[in-house]
Scaffold this motif. Structure first.
Motif, PDB file in Angstrom:
ATOM      1  N   ASN A  98       0.848  -1.185   0.000  1.00  0.00           N
ATOM      2  CA  ASN A  98       0.000   0.000   0.000  1.00  0.00           C
ATOM      3  C   ASN A  98       0.889   1.241   0.000  1.00  0.00           C
ATOM      4  OD1 ASN A  98      -1.625   2.220   0.814  1.00  0.00           O
ATOM      5  ND2 ASN A  98      -3.103   0.808   1.734  1.00  0.00           N
ATOM      6  N   SER A 105       1.456  -6.762   2.375  1.00  0.00           N
ATOM      7  CA  SER A 105       0.680  -7.993   2.493  1.00  0.00           C
ATOM      8  C   SER A 105       1.221  -8.976   1.470  1.00  0.00           C
ATOM      9  CB  SER A 105      -0.808  -7.724   2.276  1.00  0.00           C
ATOM     10  OG  SER A 105      -1.022  -7.161   1.007  1.00  0.00           O
ATOM     11  N   GLN A 162      -2.540 -18.662   1.902  1.00  0.00           N
ATOM     12  CA  GLN A 162      -2.053 -18.133   3.176  1.00  0.00           C
ATOM     13  C   GLN A 162      -1.330 -19.169   4.035  1.00  0.00           C
ATOM     14  OE1 GLN A 162      -2.349 -14.770   3.914  1.00  0.00           O
ATOM     15  NE2 GLN A 162      -3.076 -14.751   1.808  1.00  0.00           N
ATOM     16  N   LYS A 201      -9.926  -8.709 -10.974  1.00  0.00           N
ATOM     17  CA  LYS A 201     -10.235  -9.888 -10.160  1.00  0.00           C
ATOM     18  C   LYS A 201      -9.127 -10.935 -10.154  1.00  0.00           C
ATOM     19  CE  LYS A 201     -15.224  -9.508 -10.707  1.00  0.00           C
ATOM     20  NZ  LYS A 201     -16.439 -10.178 -11.184  1.00  0.00           N
ATOM     21  N   LEU A 258      -8.037 -11.133  -3.682  1.00  0.00           N
ATOM     22  CA  LEU A 258      -9.016 -11.124  -2.594  1.00  0.00           C
ATOM     23  C   LEU A 258      -8.796  -9.932  -1.670  1.00  0.00           C
ATOM     24  CD1 LEU A 258      -8.680 -14.925  -1.733  1.00  0.00           C
ATOM     25  CD2 LEU A 258     -10.520 -13.853  -3.057  1.00  0.00           C
ATOM     26  N   ASP A 259      -9.803  -9.607  -0.899  1.00  0.00           N
ATOM     27  CA  ASP A 259      -9.715  -8.577   0.147  1.00  0.00           C
ATOM     28  C   ASP A 259      -9.159  -7.260  -0.411  1.00  0.00           C
ATOM     29  OD1 ASP A 259     -10.018  -7.507   2.683  1.00  0.00           O
ATOM     30  OD2 ASP A 259      -8.123  -8.326   3.442  1.00  0.00           O
ATOM     31  N   CYS A 260      -9.761  -6.812  -1.508  1.00  0.00           N
ATOM     32  CA  CYS A 260      -9.370  -5.543  -2.155  1.00  0.00           C
ATOM     33  C   CYS A 260      -7.881  -5.510  -2.518  1.00  0.00           C
ATOM     34  CB  CYS A 260      -9.731  -4.347  -1.279  1.00  0.00           C
ATOM     35  SG  CYS A 260     -11.495  -4.169  -0.993  1.00  0.00           S
ATOM     36  N   LYS A 299      -5.417  -7.146  -0.956  1.00  0.00           N
ATOM     37  CA  LYS A 299      -4.499  -7.421   0.154  1.00  0.00           C
ATOM     38  C   LYS A 299      -4.013  -8.861   0.156  1.00  0.00           C
ATOM     39  CE  LYS A 299      -6.243  -3.892   3.235  1.00  0.00           C
ATOM     40  NZ  LYS A 299      -6.902  -3.606   4.507  1.00  0.00           N
ATOM     41  N   THR A 300      -4.819  -9.773  -0.362  1.00  0.00           N
ATOM     42  CA  THR A 300      -4.428 -11.171  -0.415  1.00  0.00           C
ATOM     43  C   THR A 300      -4.845 -11.754  -1.764  1.00  0.00           C
ATOM     44  OG1 THR A 300      -6.495 -12.006   0.541  1.00  0.00           O
ATOM     45  CG2 THR A 300      -4.723 -11.473   2.079  1.00  0.00           C
TER      46      THR A 300
END
Length: 141
Positions: free
Chosen positions: A2, A9, A19, A57, A88-90, A92-93
Motif C-alpha cells: 500500500n 501484504s 495463506q 479480479k 481477494l480482500d481488495c 491485500k491477499t
C-alpha cells in the motif's frame, strides 16, 4: 504494498488458501508439477512477469520451468505455464486458483547439472517449457 501507508501484504503460490504456505493443502502447482525428475521439488513455482485482468479480479503470472533459458539462478520452477491468481480482500491477499500448464519436449543439448547455475537443482528431465511473460488482452464487444 500500500503506497499510502506502506502496509505490506503477501500471499503464497503453493497452498490452496494462498495463506498457509507449505503447511496447508497444496494448490494447483502441485498437481501441475513436472514429474520426470525426482531431484526437482514438486509445488515449487517460479513467478516471472505478471499482469492484472481488466476487471481487477485476477493476476496472470508467467511461471518458469525446470530448465530456465535465462536468469537461471533464481528462476527454476516445477510448474511452467501461466498461473491464475484470484485477488481477494481488495488486493491485500490472493490465492492461486489455476495453472495453465505449458509443455515443450523439443530435444536440445542443454545439460542442467550442479555447475549449470547456482541455486537450482540438477535437472535431467525433458521439459523445456520456460514461460517468460504474460499479456492480458481485453475482449471488447
Amino acid at each position: 504494498f500500500n503506497v499510502n501507508n506502506y502496509e505490506r501484504s503477501t500471499f503464497d503460490l503453493v497452498s490452496l488458501s494462498g495463506q498457509d504456505g507449505r503447511t496447508g493443502a497444496a494448490g494447483d502447482c502441485f498437481t501441475r508439477s513436472v514429474l520426470d525428475d525426482a531431484m526437482l521439488p514438486l509445488n515449487d513455482p517460479a513467478p516471472d512477469l505478471m499482469e492484472i485482468t481488466p476487471d481487477g479480479k485476477y493476476i496472470m503470472i508467467a511461471l518458469r520451468g525446470p530448465a530456465p533459458v535465462s536468469v537461471a539462478h533464481s528462476s527454476q520452477g516445477s510448474c511452467p505455464g501461466v498461473g491464475i491468481v484470484e485477488v481477494l480482500d481488495c488486493g491485500k491477499t490472493g490465492r492461486l486458483v489455476g495453472v495453465l500448464r505449458a509443455t515443450n519436449h523439443v530435444p536440445d543439448t542443454v545439460t542442467i547439472d550442479g555447475t549449470t547455475f547456482p541455486g537450482g537443482v540438477p535437472y535431467s528431465g525433458k521439459e523445456r517449457s520456460d514461460v517468460h511473460g504474460v499479456f492480458v488482452i481485453p475482449k471488447y464487444s
